[in-house]
Design a protein around this motif. Structure first.
Motif, PDB file in Angstrom:
ATOM      1  N   ALA A  31       0.815  -1.215   0.000  1.00  0.00           N
ATOM      2  CA  ALA A  31       0.000   0.000   0.000  1.00  0.00           C
ATOM      3  C   ALA A  31       0.843   1.257   0.000  1.00  0.00           C
ATOM      4  O   ALA A  31       0.312   2.344  -0.131  1.00  0.00           O
ATOM      5  N   GLY A  32       2.159   1.136   0.153  1.00  0.00           N
ATOM      6  CA  GLY A  32       3.035   2.292   0.031  1.00  0.00           C
ATOM      7  C   GLY A  32       3.761   2.683   1.291  1.00  0.00           C
ATOM      8  O   GLY A  32       4.560   3.614   1.265  1.00  0.00           O
ATOM      9  N   ALA A  33       3.547   2.006   2.412  1.00  0.00           N
ATOM     10  CA  ALA A  33       4.213   2.380   3.659  1.00  0.00           C
ATOM     11  C   ALA A  33       5.646   1.879   3.658  1.00  0.00           C
ATOM     12  O   ALA A  33       5.911   0.722   3.352  1.00  0.00           O
ATOM     13  N   LYS A  34       6.582   2.748   3.996  1.00  0.00           N
ATOM     14  CA  LYS A  34       7.986   2.388   4.137  1.00  0.00           C
ATOM     15  C   LYS A  34       8.309   2.278   5.622  1.00  0.00           C
ATOM     16  O   LYS A  34       7.803   3.056   6.433  1.00  0.00           O
ATOM     17  N   HIS A  35       9.171   1.328   5.980  1.00  0.00           N
ATOM     18  CA  HIS A  35       9.474   1.071   7.387  1.00  0.00           C
ATOM     19  C   HIS A  35      10.953   1.279   7.669  1.00  0.00           C
ATOM     20  O   HIS A  35      11.807   0.893   6.869  1.00  0.00           O
ATOM     21  N   ILE A  36      11.232   1.887   8.812  1.00  0.00           N
ATOM     22  CA  ILE A  36      12.596   2.101   9.265  1.00  0.00           C
ATOM     23  C   ILE A  36      12.718   1.505  10.662  1.00  0.00           C
ATOM     24  O   ILE A  36      12.002   1.904  11.581  1.00  0.00           O
ATOM     25  N   TYR A  37      13.620   0.535  10.790  1.00  0.00           N
ATOM     26  CA  TYR A  37      13.876  -0.084  12.084  1.00  0.00           C
ATOM     27  C   TYR A  37      15.085   0.602  12.718  1.00  0.00           C
ATOM     28  O   TYR A  37      16.110   0.790  12.069  1.00  0.00           O
ATOM     29  N   MET A  38      14.953   0.966  13.998  1.00  0.00           N
ATOM     30  CA  MET A  38      16.058   1.559  14.750  1.00  0.00           C
ATOM     31  C   MET A  38      16.395   0.626  15.903  1.00  0.00           C
ATOM     32  O   MET A  38      15.545   0.365  16.759  1.00  0.00           O
ATOM     33  N   VAL A  39      17.623   0.125  15.928  1.00  0.00           N
ATOM     34  CA  VAL A  39      18.051  -0.861  16.919  1.00  0.00           C
ATOM     35  C   VAL A  39      19.194  -0.277  17.732  1.00  0.00           C
ATOM     36  O   VAL A  39      20.145   0.275  17.174  1.00  0.00           O
ATOM     37  N   SER A  40      19.091  -0.404  19.045  1.00  0.00           N
ATOM     38  CA  SER A  40      20.124   0.126  19.933  1.00  0.00           C
ATOM     39  C   SER A  40      20.307  -0.804  21.118  1.00  0.00           C
ATOM     40  O   SER A  40      19.357  -1.458  21.560  1.00  0.00           O
ATOM     41  N   ASP A  41      21.535  -0.861  21.629  1.00  0.00           N
ATOM     42  CA  ASP A  41      21.780  -1.616  22.858  1.00  0.00           C
ATOM     43  C   ASP A  41      21.615  -0.733  24.091  1.00  0.00           C
ATOM     44  O   ASP A  41      21.821  -1.183  25.211  1.00  0.00           O
ATOM     45  N   GLY A  42      21.244   0.530  23.879  1.00  0.00           N
ATOM     46  CA  GLY A  42      20.967   1.447  24.976  1.00  0.00           C
ATOM     47  C   GLY A  42      19.545   1.955  24.907  1.00  0.00           C
ATOM     48  O   GLY A  42      18.613   1.201  24.609  1.00  0.00           O
ATOM     49  N   THR A  43      19.368   3.247  25.116  1.00  0.00           N
ATOM     50  CA  THR A  43      18.030   3.832  25.099  1.00  0.00           C
ATOM     51  C   THR A  43      17.500   4.057  23.687  1.00  0.00           C
ATOM     52  O   THR A  43      16.295   4.198  23.493  1.00  0.00           O
ATOM     53  N   GLY A  44      18.390   4.131  22.706  1.00  0.00           N
ATOM     54  CA  GLY A  44      17.965   4.410  21.339  1.00  0.00           C
ATOM     55  C   GLY A  44      17.813   5.884  21.038  1.00  0.00           C
ATOM     56  O   GLY A  44      17.336   6.262  19.972  1.00  0.00           O
ATOM     57  N   TRP A  45      18.238   6.753  21.988  1.00  0.00           N
ATOM     58  CA  TRP A  45      18.082   8.197  21.818  1.00  0.00           C
ATOM     59  C   TRP A  45      18.838   8.682  20.586  1.00  0.00           C
ATOM     60  O   TRP A  45      18.305   9.469  19.789  1.00  0.00           O
ATOM     61  N   THR A  46      20.058   8.213  20.401  1.00  0.00           N
ATOM     62  CA  THR A  46      20.883   8.673  19.271  1.00  0.00           C
ATOM     63  C   THR A  46      20.247   8.302  17.942  1.00  0.00           C
ATOM     64  O   THR A  46      20.112   9.147  17.049  1.00  0.00           O
ATOM     65  N   ALA A  47      19.836   7.039  17.812  1.00  0.00           N
ATOM     66  CA  ALA A  47      19.242   6.596  16.549  1.00  0.00           C
ATOM     67  C   ALA A  47      17.921   7.299  16.280  1.00  0.00           C
ATOM     68  O   ALA A  47      17.656   7.751  15.161  1.00  0.00           O
ATOM     69  N   GLU A  48      17.084   7.415  17.301  1.00  0.00           N
ATOM     70  CA  GLU A  48      15.762   8.016  17.123  1.00  0.00           C
ATOM     71  C   GLU A  48      15.867   9.477  16.695  1.00  0.00           C
ATOM     72  O   GLU A  48      15.187   9.918  15.762  1.00  0.00           O
ATOM     73  N   HIS A  49      16.721  10.249  17.360  1.00  0.00           N
ATOM     74  CA  HIS A  49      16.842  11.667  17.035  1.00  0.00           C
ATOM     75  C   HIS A  49      17.535  11.880  15.690  1.00  0.00           C
ATOM     76  O   HIS A  49      17.217  12.825  14.966  1.00  0.00           O
ATOM     77  N   SER A  50      18.469  11.001  15.346  1.00  0.00           N
ATOM     78  CA  SER A  50      19.123  11.116  14.036  1.00  0.00           C
ATOM     79  C   SER A  50      18.134  10.844  12.913  1.00  0.00           C
ATOM     80  O   SER A  50      18.102  11.560  11.909  1.00  0.00           O
ATOM     81  N   VAL A  51      17.310   9.818  13.085  1.00  0.00           N
ATOM     82  CA  VAL A  51      16.319   9.488  12.053  1.00  0.00           C
ATOM     83  C   VAL A  51      15.278  10.603  11.938  1.00  0.00           C
ATOM     84  O   VAL A  51      14.889  10.997  10.828  1.00  0.00           O
ATOM     85  N   ASN A  52      14.821  11.129  13.069  1.00  0.00           N
ATOM     86  CA  ASN A  52      13.844  12.222  13.025  1.00  0.00           C
ATOM     87  C   ASN A  52      14.416  13.453  12.341  1.00  0.00           C
ATOM     88  O   ASN A  52      13.724  14.137  11.577  1.00  0.00           O
TER      89      ASN A  52
END
Length: 403
Positions: free
Chosen positions: A111-132
């Motif tokens: 249907a057109g939805a793209k997915h991005i998985y963010m994986v971290s061994d900590g809180t995931g703050w770095t990955a989440e804010h970088s992706v945003n």
């Protein structure tokens, strides 16, 4: 009972004279499979729901929605890894359930939805804010323009089996993987698995860690945040942040004007320009902040003009935006349409802003910061850069911090 001599002549008999052939016993009802039409109807129903969830997820970035898809992903991660050739009964129901989940996810992807998985061994703050931050460059083509994006954060992943399950799920869903794994073996395993299963991936942490290690001449510890081997002693900086937060809360909205000389930063502006949330955000970084409201007919405290004027920062905002914010605030306070108040009337809003502009003009040392359409973090960056430029008399704009 048919004899063996007559068996050879059965094919020569006319249809009417053919003896009845024994029929196998009927199959029990519980083993009869559903017709494919019912399965298709069920799948189509789930797909429309997944599409709506995908759109809502992309619109409300950062909001955790309780979706069946999200729960299924968690179940897949927690499920032990098993051999694909295994046909033992304990896994049959879970395999069928997983197949149904994959089918629904493929429908959502179609249907057109793209997915991005963010994986971290900590809180995931770095990955989440970088992706945003990166997704901010694609606002022109997201949900309303036919390219919805779903982000899924997996934090605290310290087990190889869980990591492999996540990457497998990403491969099934056609997702990309963004990971920040401090452990070199975990990062190498993620890279190898992504190449093996064709999952596009980006390692955010390893290149920066390797570059800093080369610059410092010291090897990294490889321990994620919160690992048992890492220690976070109560340093002077920690207590400084605690004191700053306590001070800022006490000085909110013009309280205790006699303590303005103790503040590192003083914010001035009319009501609803974001002084309080900005003050709390800056306090969490260790700065003592006081905010003083500008109200027509109410004189500003004398201490505001007696302190170091380079610590004072003025906030202003677009009148239309300010009126919208004030109307929402009045509604949250329970004001009805019958209760007329100047607080959210456009004439009064413009008059307040004009009055504040005159005060700012009389105090040219105060930098005037436009907060319209800006996040708290963006305004904070501007305030801190100006604050430290004045404090250090730097020729180049910067925000410095010692570790």
């Amino acid at each position: 009972m048919i004899s063996s001599s007559s068996t050879s002549n059965l094919s020569n008999l006319p249809p009417s004279s053919t003896p009845p052939i024994p029929v196998a016993p009927p199959v029990p009802k519980q083993t009869v499979h559903r017709p494919p039409e019912s399965d298709n109807r069920k799948l189509n129903k789930g797909s429309s729901q997944l599409l709506r969830w995908s759109r809502a997820r992309a619109i409300r970035s950062g909001v955790k929605l309780d979706r069946p898809t999200q729960r299924t992903l968690t179940e897949v991660v927690d499920r032990p890894v098993r051999d694909s050739s295994s046909t033992t009964s304990p896994y049959q129901s879970s395999e069928e359930e997983e197949d149904g989940c994959v089918a629904e996810m493929e429908e959502a992807a179609a249907a057109g939805a793209k997915h991005i998985y963010m994986v971290s061994d900590g809180t995931g703050w770095t990955a989440e804010h970088s992706v945003n931050a990166a997704l901010g460059q694609f606002e022109h083509c997201l949900v309303d323009h036919g390219c919805p994006v779903n982000t899924h954060l997996f934090s605290g992943i310290e087990d190889i089996e869980k990591l492999m399950e996540i990457i497998k799920q990403a491969a099934r869903e056609g997702a990309m993987l963004i990971y920040t794994l401090a452990d070199e073996n975990m990062a190498a395993s993620a890279l190898h698995a992504c190449k093996r299963w064709g999952v596009p991936s980006t390692d955010l942490l390893s290149p920066i860690t390797e570059a800093i290690a080369l610059h410092l001449g010291v090897s990294p510890s490889g321990l994620p945040r919160g690992a048992p081997g890492r220690k976070f002693p109560l340093t002077e900086d920690y207590f400084k942040r605690i004191d700053a937060i306590e001070f800022t809360i006490k000085q909110d909205d013009g309280a205790l004007p006699g303590n303005l000389h103790k503040a590192d930063i003083v914010l001035v502006g009319v009501s609803r320009t974001g002084k309080t949330p900005l003050s709390i955000y800056l306090a969490q970084k260790g700065f003592k902040v006081a905010n003083v409201p500008l109200v027509m007919g109410v004189a500003l405290p004398k201490t505001l003009f007696e302190i170091d004027q380079e610590k004072v920062f003025a906030l202003t905002i677009n009148p239309v935006v300010l009126q919208t914010i004030r109307r929402a605030r009045a509604k949250s306070l329970g004001f009805t349409e019958q209760v007329r108040t100047n607080y959210s009337e456009m004439d009064h809003v413009r008059e307040e802003l004009d009055c504040s502009c005159k005060i700012f003009a009389q105090n040219p040392t105060w930098p005037v910061i436009e907060v319209t359409g800006k996040a708290i973090e963006e305004t904070a960056v501007t305030v801190l850069r100006l604050y430290q430029d004045r404090k250090t008399r730097c020729s180049m704009p910067r925000i410095s911090k010692r570790y």
